[in-house]
Design an enzyme around this catalytic site. Structure first.
Site, PDB file in Angstrom:
ATOM      1  N   HIS A  99       0.316  -1.609  -0.094  1.00 39.88           N
ATOM      2  CA  HIS A  99       0.066  -0.171   0.105  1.00 39.88           C
ATOM      3  C   HIS A  99       0.500   1.147   0.158  1.00 39.88           C
ATOM      4  CE1 HIS A  99       0.271  -1.230   4.123  1.00 39.88           C
ATOM      5  NE2 HIS A  99       0.763  -0.002   4.652  1.00 39.88           N
ATOM      6  N   HIS A 101       0.113   5.267   1.725  1.00 35.10           N
ATOM      7  CA  HIS A 101      -0.135   5.806   2.060  1.00 35.10           C
ATOM      8  C   HIS A 101      -0.075   7.324   1.293  1.00 35.10           C
ATOM      9  CE1 HIS A 101       0.395   3.660   6.483  1.00 35.10           C
ATOM     10  NE2 HIS A 101       1.633   3.093   5.815  1.00 35.10           N
TER      11      HIS A 101
HETATM   12  P1  AMP Z   1       1.435   0.173   7.455  1.00 35.05           P
HETATM   13  O1  AMP Z   1       2.173   0.482   8.755  1.00 35.05           O
HETATM   14  O2  AMP Z   1       1.967   1.065   6.936  1.00 35.05           O
HETATM   15  O3  AMP Z   1       1.330  -1.718   7.201  1.00 35.05           O
HETATM   16  O4  AMP Z   1       0.532   0.911   7.576  1.00 35.05           O
HETATM   17  C1  AMP Z   1      -1.089  -0.028   7.445  1.00 35.05           C
HETATM   18  C2  AMP Z   1      -1.674   0.973   7.437  1.00 35.05           C
HETATM   19  O5  AMP Z   1      -3.374   0.441   6.932  1.00 35.05           O
HETATM   20  C3  AMP Z   1      -2.299   1.881   9.579  1.00 35.05           C
HETATM   21  O6  AMP Z   1      -2.430   3.248   8.652  1.00 35.05           O
HETATM   22  C4  AMP Z   1      -3.866   1.472   9.396  1.00 35.05           C
HETATM   23  O7  AMP Z   1      -4.216   2.037   9.929  1.00 35.05           O
HETATM   24  C5  AMP Z   1      -4.473   0.651   7.732  1.00 35.05           C
HETATM   25  N1  AMP Z   1      -5.548   0.075   8.436  1.00 35.05           N
HETATM   26  C6  AMP Z   1      -5.693  -0.882   9.087  1.00 35.05           C
HETATM   27  N2  AMP Z   1      -6.451  -2.077   9.240  1.00 35.05           N
HETATM   28  C7  AMP Z   1      -7.613  -1.267   8.250  1.00 35.05           C
HETATM   29  C8  AMP Z   1      -8.680  -0.730   7.380  1.00 35.05           C
HETATM   30  N3  AMP Z   1      -9.766  -1.749   8.285  1.00 35.05           N
HETATM   31  N4  AMP Z   1      -9.309   0.132   6.878  1.00 35.05           N
HETATM   32  C9  AMP Z   1      -8.339   1.694   6.691  1.00 35.05           C
HETATM   33  N5  AMP Z   1      -6.782   1.598   6.999  1.00 35.05           N
HETATM   34  C10 AMP Z   1      -6.284   0.537   8.224  1.00 35.05           C
END
Ligand code: AMP
Ligand code: ZN
Length: 137
Positions: A99, A101
């Site tokens: 993903h 951000h």
């Molecule tokens: P990372 O630390 O780069 O793996 O970021 C994962 C991101 O996914 C975090 O910013 C979380 O807040 C986000 N996240 C996790 N579950 C969900 C969800 N159900 N809907 C939207 N964002 C999510």
């Protein structure tokens, strides 16, 4: 991937505030936003790391991230943002579905990358740079 939270979001099994969708990508608001407008752009196919992504898909990702960032800037009025991608747990990856951000940033918003720079040994940089140059040949 059955137990992947982002695959579930793609399939609509978990709700999300969707911003964008096409045949290959979905973008939605992050559930724990660092700032208002913090969102995620993900491929519909499950890849863990950016290095797992086919080049053709990656070639679409950055222009799309740019488009979403521009839309978010227009919608929020916040001009500045981070484009951030984590690869592996030590790099901060918590959801193991690739993903990107897109994080609107404001002065004093408290989001920092704490950097205590490490030091190379004498000659180590040249050795490392040469090694990588050779791999890239
Ligand atoms: P990372 O630390 O780069 O793996 O970021 C994962 C991101 O996914 C975090 O910013 C979380 O807040 C986000 N996240 C996790 N579950 C969900 C969800 N159900 N809907 C939207 N964002 C999510
Ligand atoms: Zn997934």
């Amino acid at each position: 991937m059955d137990d992947c939270i982002f695959c579930k979001i793609i399939k609509g099994e978990i709700p999300s505030y969707r911003l964008y969708e096409d045949e290959d990508f979905v973008a939605f608001l992050d559930i724990r936003p660092v700032n208002k407008g913090h969102c995620l752009l993900i491929p519909k196919q499950h890849y863990v790391r950016v290095t797992d992504m086919p080049d053709a898909l990656l070639a679409r990702e950055l222009p799309l991230a740019k488009r979403i960032a521009l839309a978010m800037i227009e919608a929020t009025g916040i001009q500045d943002f981070d484009l951030l991608n984590t690869n592996g747990a030590p790099a901060g990856q918590v959801v193991f579905h690739h993903h990107m951000h897109i994080i609107p940033r404001r002065t004093g918003d408290g989001l920092t990358f704490k950097i205590d720079p490490i030091e190379y040994q004498e000659g180590e940089q040249e050795k490392l740079a040469e090694k990588v140059r050779n791999i890239l040949k």
